[in-house]
Structure formats: structure tokens, C-alpha cells
Design an enzyme around this catalytic site. Structure first.
Site, short mmCIF file in Angstrom:
data_model
loop_
_atom_site.label_atom_id
_atom_site.label_comp_id
_atom_site.label_asym_id
_atom_site.label_seq_id
_atom_site.Cartn_x
_atom_site.Cartn_y
_atom_site.Cartn_z
N LYS A 57 0.84 -1.20 0.00
CA LYS A 57 0.00 0.00 0.00
C LYS A 57 0.88 1.25 0.00
CE LYS A 57 -3.40 2.38 2.86
NZ LYS A 57 -4.38 2.33 3.92
N GLU A 59 10.52 -4.55 4.54
CA GLU A 59 10.60 -5.97 4.16
C GLU A 59 10.28 -6.14 2.67
OE1 GLU A 59 8.95 -4.75 6.73
OE2 GLU A 59 9.10 -6.05 8.50
N GLU A 65 -4.76 -6.57 14.75
CA GLU A 65 -4.23 -5.26 14.37
C GLU A 65 -5.34 -4.21 14.46
OE1 GLU A 65 -0.70 -4.79 11.48
OE2 GLU A 65 -2.38 -4.07 10.30
O1 F6P Z 1 2.14 -4.30 9.82
C1 F6P Z 1 1.82 -2.96 9.62
C2 F6P Z 1 1.32 -2.73 8.28
O2 F6P Z 1 1.23 -1.37 8.15
C3 F6P Z 1 -0.02 -3.42 7.99
O3 F6P Z 1 -1.10 -2.71 8.45
C4 F6P Z 1 0.03 -3.56 6.52
O4 F6P Z 1 -0.91 -4.47 6.07
C5 F6P Z 1 1.46 -4.01 6.33
O5 F6P Z 1 2.19 -3.24 7.27
C6 F6P Z 1 2.03 -3.83 4.95
O6 F6P Z 1 2.00 -2.50 4.55
P1 F6P Z 1 2.18 -2.09 3.04
O7 F6P Z 1 1.09 -2.70 2.26
O8 F6P Z 1 2.14 -0.60 3.03
O9 F6P Z 1 3.53 -2.61 2.59
#
Ligand code: F6P
Length: 549
Positions: free
Chosen positions: A211, A217, A358
Site C-alpha cells: 500500500k 521488508e 491489528e
Molecule cells: O504491519 C503494519 C502494516 O502497516 C499493515 O497494516 C500492513 O498491512 C502491512 O504493514 C504492509 O503495509 P504495506 O502494504 O504498506 O507494505
């Protein structure tokens, strides 16, 4: 008082009435409840879509449910629900609308955010995804060398992994078996290594799902995936044929080197853990095809409409939320088990862990004051009979109250051989036997009647009174999966609304992210990190020594 002038939750008359009711009820025995009402087994059931929901085996009376519904009304659950569906900014700490329900709204629906109808945008992206998925599935979209794409690797974490990974597993029987679809989430290099070691880069498509497109990661794994690809194909231009992005952040996607023409968009009003029916579901759509994906969205929508319009007495997500409040706030339960009797739902509970924990793992209310009541439970569980031979002992005879959801299906998936399909009745015999044993146990007299020596009677006695909800459907289809997920989304919503917490932020996850970035130079370069506590400092030193640095 709350900001809106309402009394705080634990001081409301409805809360106090429930506490009093619990004291008056005393010890609730399911055997007694069933004996007093022979119609309980059929009367305490609800239907939504294809789901048959039995809540008869709960430690509640009609009066309990009535008082719980009054609590829901008094805490504004329905008003907040309507505000969510209208697109109001109910995620107040992030100042965002919460509109995952718009992701599965029909084409002609009108849902406005800041005066703009978002439904056409949703369907435009779905159409782009469908077009792309069809091209990959048909072989029209080829890799850089002209080879057909045979492998799809989704790189993402949290909501950008758990949803599509869970749904891919759940709907395997509907997938194109010629395609290999894998999910990489862990920043442990072993994850990407194992996912790619037997794949031909020329036939592999990476779907980078994030997102924010800033999650360390995912960005790290995506960078390593690109290196792996370019090592084999040797041409920077290959990225355009082998990488697509799913994100709300076009700038970061472009900065990473993925052409935004290969980006499928979603919006900040879709929470990460509520996102797999958005563009985040692309790998799933490639696997099952656009038609099946749309059937799944229809399943979601069906339950959305039920939640939005069904009266409180027959509203299934409301009921599930209220039962959780009863056990967590009035009966001392700390956890909630979700136990699917389907191998295909092996990742379902892990998915629900993020959705629930969460969302509702919060300890301040919407006004920022410490809550004086319990909030979200620990959610746990694994599929079916495997759990029976592992941790069910504790549920049956341990000292903890663990409400559980049992999810099962009347039919096995169509592609099983006759021999394997015949095993389904045994699976489901276990399913029904477990909820029966959990509810009604075995009395000392029943144990004695079997000739058990007196000294073993306490060991072989099962108290029972372990509450369960049974959710039964004919079979696990894309639509049924959508229905199940929407059910839990709205259950979580109900509980967050009652507890007056913001179920849509996740600030608690941020601290660990910030600290990881700060600690990394201490591991790699032995850098002095200001403010490192004595324990962590010693651990870092031990790590460096073991690592040979
Ligand atoms: O673990 C925290 C978080 O912000 C989740 O809410 C989200 O689903 C995940 O990290 C991955 O975030 P992104 O889609 O922005 O990489």
C-alpha cells in the site's frame, strides 16, 4: 464522558445491566439451557447468504442477547456502521474514510468520498486487473524473452500478503493448475530463496504488493527479486515485463523502477488488512480468473448488505461481535479460537489474526484515554482435526475459557477422487463430535457407567460448557469465502465500535519498524546506537560475535 457527550462504556446503564445479569446468571450449564428449551438447537440459528450459523452452544440466554443488543444500540454501533458505509472519515487518528465495502459495491452504486463517487474508480481498476490477469492466463503477456509466464510471485507483507495468500490457498481448487503462485513476505532471505530457487526467471512475474511502497521488508525483497531476475536476463528492460506493482503510492513505485503503467492502484481509504479485494488481490485474480474473483466480491457484498440492513436480532456479524464482548468483557475470556474443518482454510486463522488483532489490539479509546475494559482477544487456531491432536486437550479440560468458531462444509471440493471425497464424512463427523463434546462434556456418572475405576473418574470427566459457534456452508466457493471474510470484518467492526476504539489505525506496529532501522547499523557495522538499553546492547554484541564480526 466521551467527546460526543456520551457516558464512558463501563459506566453506561447497559454495561452495568450486563454485569448484573452475569452475576445473576451464575454458573451457566449448556445441558440445562438445552433441557429448558427443546427448540434451542434450531431456534438459535441464523442464515446469511450461503452460511448457516448456529449459536445455540453459547453460554447465553435470550435475556443475555437482548442486553447485548441494547449495549450495541447505546454505544452507537449502527450510527458508526452507517457512517462507514457513507464514506465518512471514521478512522479519526489517520483522518481517513474506511471504505473496503466500496471495493465490492456493484458498478451502479454511488459511494462518495469528499464529494467524489469512488465506485467508477474501483471498477476501472478491477477491469484493468481483469484484462491483465486474462493476458497472463492466456499467455498473451509474455516475459522479456518471449516465454510464457508460468510463475507468479507475490511480494508483500501483512495485509499485502496474508489476504491473497489465504484466499489463494482457500480457492486452490478454482486455480489454473498450470501456474505456480507463491507468496514471499519474510525479510529473512530464505523466504525469497525458497520461493524462487526452482523457477525460471524468464517465466516469472513478480507482483510487488505494498500500500505504502515504503515497507522495508517488501522493498528489500523486491530489490533482491529484481537482482535475481536481472542476473539471469541481463537487461534492465526486462523489469517492465516481469514486475508489476499494487499500491496507493505511484511516486514510490516509479522511484523503485516499476513503470506506473504496470501499477494497479488503490486508495488510502482501504486499510491494509481490509485490502485483498482491492488491487492487492491481483495474484489471486491471475490464479482463479476474473470471473471467480468477481464471484468472491459478490459474496463480500452480500454480507455487507446484510450487515447494513438486517435487523439486530438476525444480524450475524452483530451477533458474533456481541458474543465476543460477552466472553471478553463479562466472562473473563482472553482468547478466541477459529477452527476451520477444511484443509483449504489452512491460512484463514492467520489472516484473521491480523484482521482482528491489528484492528482491535488497542488500549486507548477514540479520545485517547486509557480504556477501562478489555479490548480485542488473542485470535488463534489451525485447521480441523490436526488441532484435535495438539491443543484441543486444553480447550476440553484446561482451566481457560476459550470461545471457538467451527467452520465446516457439507461437500468436499469437486475435484477430489471418490475415495478422497468419501473421507469428508469422517472429517465432518469430527467437526460435529467436537462441538458436542465441548458443549456437553461427560458427567462423572456417565464415566462411572462405563466401568471406569473411581480414581480415574475425575480424569475422564469432561465438564463441557465450552462455547462454540458453528458456521456451515454447502461448499467452499469464491462467493462463500467472500461471505466468510466479510462476516469477520464486520464482527471486528462491531467490537471496535462498542469498545470505542479506532479499529482502523495500527500505530503499535510503527515503533518496532523505527527501532529496527535504528538497530541495523549496530549489527552490520558495530555502530554505537544512542539510547540502546543494556539488554539489547549485550544481545547485539553476542550476535556480532556469533556472526563472526
Ligand atoms: O504491519 C503494519 C502494516 O502497516 C499493515 O497494516 C500492513 O498491512 C502491512 O504493514 C504492509 O503495509 P504495506 O502494504 O504498506 O507494505
Amino acid at each position: 464522558m466521551n467527546a460526543d457527550g456520551r457516558t464512558r462504556l463501563h459506566q453506561t446503564p447497559e454495561w452495568k445491566a450486563l454485569a448484573k445479569h452475569r452475576d445473576e446468571l451464575g454458573e451457566v450449564r449448556l445441558r440445562d439451557l438445552f433441557a429448558a428449551d427443546p427448540g434451542r438447537g434450531t431456534g438459535c440459528t441464523l442464515r446469511v447468504g450461503d452460511l448457516y450459523v448456529d449459536h445455540s452452544k453459547h453460554l447465553v440466554t435470550d435475556e443475555t442477547l437482548r442486553l447485548l443488543r441494547e449495549l450495541a444500540a447505546a454505544t452507537g454501533v449502527f450510527g458508526l456502521r452507517d457512517a462507514m458505509f457513507r464514506g465518512e472519515r471514521i478512522n479519526t487518528t489517520e483522518d481517513r474514510a474506511v471504505l473496503h465495502t466500496a471495493l465490492r459495491a456493484p458498478r451502479d452504486a454511488v459511494i462518495e468520498v469528499d464529494g467524489e463517487n469512488v465506485v467508477p474508480k474501483v471498477h476501472a481498476v478491477l477491469d484493468e486487473m481483469a484484462d491483465f490477469a486474462d493476458r497472463v492466463r492466456s499467455g498473451e503477456w509474455t516475459g522479456h524473452t518471449g516465454k510464457r509466464i508460468r510463475n507468479v510471485v507475490n511480494v508483500g507483507i501483512g495485509g499485502s500478503d496474508l489476504g491473497p495468500a489465504m484466499a489463494y490457498e482457500a480457492l486452490r481448487a478454482f486455480t489454473d493448475r498450470e501456474l505456480t503462485v507463491r507468496f514471499v513476505s519474510n525479510v529473512d532471505g530464505a523466504d525469497l530463496h525458497e520461493a524462487t530457487r526452482d523457477l525460471d526467471p524468464a517465466e516469472t512475474l513478480f507482483v510487488i504488493a505494498s500500500k505504502t511502497f515504503t515497507t522495508i521488508e517488501t522493498v528489500t525483497n523486491a530489490t533482491s527479486a529484481r537482482t535475481w531476475l536481472l542476473k539471469a536476463l541481463g537487461d534492465e528492460k526486462a523489469v517492465a515485463r516481469h514486475f508489476v506493482a499494487l499500491s496507493t503510492n505511484a511516486e514510490k513505485v516509479a522511484g523503485f523502477g516499476i513503470d506506473t503503467a504496470n501499477m494497479f492502484e488503490f486508495w488510502d481509504w482501504v486499510g491494509g488488512r481490509y485490502s485483498y479485494d482491492s488491487a492487492i488481490g491481483l495474484s489471486l485474480m491471475i490464479a482463479i480468473g476474473p470471473d471467480r474473483f468477481r464471484e468472491m466480491l459478490d459474496g463480500f457484498h452480500l454480507v455487507d448488505e446484510h450487515f447494513r440492513t438486517a435487523p439486530a436480532e438476525s444480524n450475524v456479524p452483530l451477533l458474533m461481535g456481541l458474543l465476543g464482548v460477552w466472553y471478553g468483557n463479562f466472562m473473563g475470556a482472553q482468547s478466541h479460537a477459529v477452527l476451520p474443518y477444511s484443509h483449504y482454510l489452512s491460512k484463514f486463522t492467520a489472516y484473521l489474526q491480523q484482521l482482528d488483532m491489528e484492528s482491535n489490539g488497542k488500549s486507548v479509546d477514540r479520545e485517547g484515554r486509557p480504556v477501562a475494559w478489555q479490548t480485542g482477544p488473542v485470535v488463534w487456531g489451525t485447521p480441523g482435526t490436526n488441532g484435535q491432536h495438539a491443543y484441543y486437550q486444553l480447550i476440553h479440560q484446561g482451566t481457560k475459557l476459550i470461545p471457538a468458531d467451527f467452520i465446516g462444509f457439507a461437500r468436499p471440493v469437486a475435484e477430489l477422487s471418490d475415495e478422497l471425497a468419501a473421507q469428508h464424512d469422517l472429517l465432518m463427523a469430527n467437526f460435529f463430535a467436537q462441538t458436542q463434546a465441548l458443549a456437553f462434556g461427560k458427567t462423572p456418572d456417565e464415566v462411572r457407567a462405563e466401568g471406569v475405576p473411581e480414581e480415574l473418574v475425575p480424569h475422564k470427566t469432561f465438564r463441557g460448557d465450552h462455547p462454540t459457534t458453528t458456521i456451515l456452508a454447502r461448499e467452499l466457493t469464491p462467493s462463500v469465502l467472500g461471505q466468510l471474510v466479510a462476516l469477520y470484518e464486520h464482527k471486528v467492526f462491531v467490537q471496535g465500535a462498542i469498545w470505542n476504539i479506532d479499529s482502523f489505525d495500527q500505530w503499535g506496529v510503527e515503533l518496532g519498524k523505527v527501532l529496527a532501522k535504528r538497530v541495523e547499523p549496530a549489527l552490520t557495522e558495530g555502530a554505537e546506537v544512542p539510547g540502546l538499553d543494556a539488554s539489547t546492547k549485550a544481545l547485539v554484541a553476542a550476535y556480532r560475535e556469533l556472526r563472526g564480526r
